[in-house]
Design an enzyme around this catalytic site. Sequence first.
Site, PDB file in Angstrom:
ATOM      1  N   HIS A   1      -4.936  -1.556   2.674  1.00  0.00           N
ATOM      2  CA  HIS A   1      -3.599  -0.983   2.727  1.00  0.00           C
ATOM      3  C   HIS A   1      -3.605   0.244   1.823  1.00  0.00           C
ATOM      4  O   HIS A   1      -4.426   0.333   0.910  1.00  0.00           O
ATOM      5  CB  HIS A   1      -2.620  -2.045   2.212  1.00  0.00           C
ATOM      6  CG  HIS A   1      -1.172  -1.745   2.410  1.00  0.00           C
ATOM      7  ND1 HIS A   1      -0.656  -1.229   3.561  1.00  0.00           N
ATOM      8  CD2 HIS A   1      -0.100  -1.936   1.575  1.00  0.00           C
ATOM      9  CE1 HIS A   1       0.677  -1.115   3.438  1.00  0.00           C
ATOM     10  NE2 HIS A   1       1.023  -1.525   2.236  1.00  0.00           N
TER      11      HIS A   1
ATOM     12  N   ASN B   1       5.526   0.844  -1.944  1.00  0.00           N
ATOM     13  CA  ASN B   1       4.975   0.325  -0.697  1.00  0.00           C
ATOM     14  C   ASN B   1       5.684   1.029   0.463  1.00  0.00           C
ATOM     15  O   ASN B   1       6.490   1.927   0.235  1.00  0.00           O
ATOM     16  CB  ASN B   1       5.178  -1.194  -0.651  1.00  0.00           C
ATOM     17  CG  ASN B   1       4.267  -1.864   0.357  1.00  0.00           C
ATOM     18  OD1 ASN B   1       3.521  -1.209   1.078  1.00  0.00           O
ATOM     19  ND2 ASN B   1       4.323  -3.187   0.404  1.00  0.00           N
TER      20      ASN B   1
END
Length: 425
Positions: A360, A385
């Site tokens: 990620h 995020n």
Amino acid sequence: MWIGYKILIVSHLITEIWAEKQYLSQREVDPGADFTRNHTILEGTRFKRAIYKGQYCRSFGCCEDRDDGCVTQFYEVNALCYCDTFCERENSDCCPDYKSFCRGEKEWLPHATPWYTEDRWTAQNYSQFWGMTLEEGFKYRLGTLPPSPMLLSMNEVTAVPAIIDLPEFFVAYYKWPGWTHGPLDQKNCAASWAFSTASVAADRIAIQSKGRYTANLSPQNLISCCAKNRHGCSSGSIDRAWWYLRKRGLVSHACYPFLKDQNTTNNACAMASRSDGRGKRHATKPCPNNIEKSNRIYQCSPPYRVSSNETEIMKEIIHNGPVQAIMQVHEDFFHYKSGIYRHVTSTNEKSEKYQKLQTHAVKLTGWGTLRGAQGRKEKFWIVANSWGNSWGENGYFRILRGVNESDIEKLIIAAWGQLTSSDEP
Ligand SMILES: *[C@@H]1O[C@H](CO)[C@@H](O)[C@H](O)[C@H]1NC(C)=O
Ligand SMILES: *[C@@H]1O[C@H](CO)[C@@H](O)[C@H](O)[C@H]1NC(C)=O
Ligand SMILES: *[C@@H]1O[C@H](CO)[C@@H](O)[C@H](O)[C@H]1NC(C)=O
Ligand SMILES: *[C@@H]1O[C@H](CO)[C@@H](O)[C@H](O)[C@H]1NC(C)=O
Ligand SMILES: *[C@@H]1O[C@H](CO)[C@@H](O)[C@H](O)[C@H]1NC(C)=O
């Protein structure tokens, strides 16, 4: 449990609107006389002050109707702001957290809860993941290919001047209010490769141009246009994203917004860019929406790799702005709600089959230190995020710092904006 971080990272939009409108405020108050609320909570260490900095209504309470005593100091702009219902009129003078705290879900615990006792992160069963299997979470919510050998063999740059005294607590948003960008929501589009790159590039361009160009950049532009074989929403590489930012450039997020349905025909690339022969590129088409007129193209320098050394990363962030980090996501990360994340190895047999990892990409935007239950100091990164504001601490998470937790320090990437001399402020 202390979850004040959600407010610490103040909603950019509210702050911007507020800052714009503060001068239009029609309230007639004597700041000296009205600023009488209880301040003891603000005393203490520098860290503690920093913690409470973003908390206005949360620290001082909300009031009904018009209550000119319901006022507190808005530190960032050295002015007063209000937490009464009256503040919500046309020329709003509400505190930045008024909407989220006074009007939002009242999920907050009273601030009397000591903020320093928390040393464990909390989980939440997010409705946005309901009906999704873990496999689907991995498949749709991440989307960064493992870094290429080329990226991993890049030389680390340590050109930052040696600093002095790194503060114990730092958030890019406070140093550059309005110039850094909060988390977007990638939804079920596996494109963290595009979201993190566009976000780091946007922050860097705003900081480098000293606030002249503050637009957030468009991940959709990358998703739709930066792919030889077009797999934008099913993973991509950050090498490729940075290549695109350098060679082709991106328009703003407002110009090329995120598509609700990535599987429709209109996710074909809506515009290209071409050079004017003087080193500047221009979009070939207007923005694919009727609202935003500016289709300015923003470009970056080639990316550079920052050392994995914790101190070097901190220096880079405090001097030049947020950086991109690649991390390994374990199954428990999806359920993170607050606190300092560290991967908890599950002993549960059932979940053992889920002990896999996926890559990620996220944005490191600050750091801090917290005293744990046994007086142990816990250092953390503050990270943006791309799962929207309802996930984690208002879209952000904290993760252990200095121990390469989930490989977060393994590969740190940054870039400069490509600003021509006419762009200089
Ligand atoms: C301020 O807060 C402290 C602790 O919460 C409390 O003991 C004190 O009475 C308060 N003072 C005023 C003026 O409200
Ligand atoms: C999460 O909440 C949903 C809806 O209430 C429920 O069906 C599901 O079992 C919960 N999952 C866990 C792991 O608790
Ligand atoms: C979009 O289409 C692809 C291929 O047709 C499919 O694999 C994917 O699951 C679809 N995604 C969504 C979110 O529907
Ligand atoms: C990280 O860099 C700092 C100087 O910037 C140095 O003092 C420290 O020893 C380095 N740490 C490691 C683990 O190499
Ligand atoms: C972080 O952990 C990963 C995986 O264990 C490793 O490959 C990498 O070298 C580590 N990086 C640092 C800076 O320790």
